[in-house]
Design an enzyme around this catalytic site. Structure first.
Site, mmCIF file in Angstrom:
data_model
loop_
_atom_site.group_PDB
_atom_site.id
_atom_site.type_symbol
_atom_site.label_atom_id
_atom_site.label_comp_id
_atom_site.label_asym_id
_atom_site.label_seq_id
_atom_site.Cartn_x
_atom_site.Cartn_y
_atom_site.Cartn_z
ATOM 1 C CB ALA A 184 -2.204 2.333 8.810
ATOM 2 N NE ARG A 185 -6.592 -2.874 11.338
ATOM 3 C CZ ARG A 185 -6.986 -3.143 10.101
ATOM 4 N NH1 ARG A 185 -7.057 -2.148 9.226
ATOM 5 N NH2 ARG A 185 -7.291 -4.361 9.728
ATOM 6 C CB ILE A 231 -0.969 -0.010 1.194
ATOM 7 C CG1 ILE A 231 -1.968 -1.165 1.044
ATOM 8 C CG2 ILE A 231 -1.713 1.314 1.306
ATOM 9 C CD1 ILE A 231 -2.866 -1.379 2.247
ATOM 10 C CD GLU A 273 -11.904 1.321 12.735
ATOM 11 O OE1 GLU A 273 -12.101 0.451 11.866
ATOM 12 O OE2 GLU A 273 -11.215 2.349 12.535
ATOM 13 C CG HIS A 295 -11.855 0.781 8.566
ATOM 14 N ND1 HIS A 295 -11.341 0.170 9.685
ATOM 15 C CD2 HIS A 295 -11.075 0.358 7.536
ATOM 16 C CE1 HIS A 295 -10.307 -0.584 9.349
ATOM 17 N NE2 HIS A 295 -10.131 -0.480 8.046
#
Length: 311
Positions: free
Chosen positions: A229-230, A153, A259, A277
């Site tokens: 990403a996270r 990515i 989340e 997301h």
């Protein structure tokens, strides 16, 4: 493959994927852990998503679990040590979502730099017709984009940034010899250099809270943070403080801690662009991810090699 093998679903999948799985599997869901335990001994396979994973208590309740098919690439919600100890196979949808997630990073960046939110509000209020004009935005051309994490990515983001005439450098655990881009082994130095810092790091114990107040201060008052990403890789308290105090110019966020119950303080900010997301959330990619789950499960129960094993 044995007909109608039980398959425990822990996250919803696209309807076509569910229909295809139902041809060969008995799809199971549960409302309580006690309800799960009633059928747990029959379950050899689980399908889940990267955001949900497999909770430790669920894995512990499945004594005969053999394979976990993940609809995504995130493995931070699965105890891989326990999975390996129990010889549980794990698959991920490797490289299928790469382009869409990279597109999302650039979408967030463009929305911020070209004032998408405020310009639409301006237009809807009809002040344009009154003869007023919105503030000028900022070009991407010539700006410096730093990428934290340089896997598939990160490299896809780099290609898109270069197509926008941006200067690109990256931070990673190692130098990528096949890339002509500048490698910066110090994340703080990369943040200080960059106008834009894009996060494509995996969620691990080592990356938790990696983007902290020090990194944000180095990014500076004209800097922009993009996270596809996270949520765990960012210290959210530090980020909120930086956004509120204009320590950085803005942030484009597709992922958050806790989340979907994200911190409501983000909603009060004008210098953010937020997404729920949605990095891989296109019909084409989600169907391809679903097919990957189907193919991996069929391969496993037919005694064939897994297509995209996590390890």
């Amino acid at each position: 493959m044995s007909p109608k093998q039980p398959l425990l679903l822990l996250e919803p999948l696209p309807a076509p994927t569910m229909e295809a799985l139902a041809k060969d599997f008995t799809l199971l869901q549960f409302s309580t852990l006690d309800a799960l335990k009633e059928v747990a001994p029959t379950i050899r396979a689980v399908a889940t998503g990267g955001s949900y994973g497999v909770a430790p208590e669920i894995m512990a309740a499945l004594p005969n679990l053999e394979i976990i098919a993940v609809n995504g690439v995130g493995l931070d919600r699965i105890d891989l040590t326990e999975a390996k100890k129990r010889a549980i196979r794990v698959t991920v949808t490797t490289d299928i979502s790469t382009d869409d997630v990279a597109d999302m990073a650039m979408l967030l960046l463009l929305a911020l730099k070209r004032n998408l939110r405020s310009n639409e509000t301006f237009l809807r209020k009809s002040t344009w017709a009154d003869g007023t004009l919105p503030p000028l935005a900022h070009s991407l051309k010539g700006r410096k984009l730093g990428i934290a994490g340089f896997g598939r990515i990160g490299q896809a983001v780099a290609q898109r940034a270069q197509a926008s005439a941006m200067e690109v450098a990256y931070f990673s655990g190692h130098h990528h010899a096949n890339s002509p881009l500048a490698f910066e082994p110090d994340l703080k130095a990369l943040a200080h250099w960059a106008d834009v810092l894009v996060l494509t790091l995996p969620a691990t114990a080592q990356t938790k809270g990696l983007i902290n107040a020090e990194i944000l201060e180095a990014l500076g008052k004209d800097g922009v943070l993009i996270n596809t990403a996270r949520g765990s890789v960012v210290d959210e308290d530090a980020l909120l403080t930086a956004l509120q105090n204009k320590t950085i110019a803005g942030a484009g966020l597709d992922v958050f801690q806790n989340e979907p119950k994200i911190n409501p303080a983000f909603f009060a900010l004008e210098n953010v662009v937020l997404q729920p997301h949605q990095g891989s959330a296109t019909i084409e990619t989600r169907l391809a991810m679903g097919q990957n789950i189907i193919d991996n499960l069929h391969a496993y129960f037919s005694g064939k090699p897994l297509l995209t094993p996590a390890y």
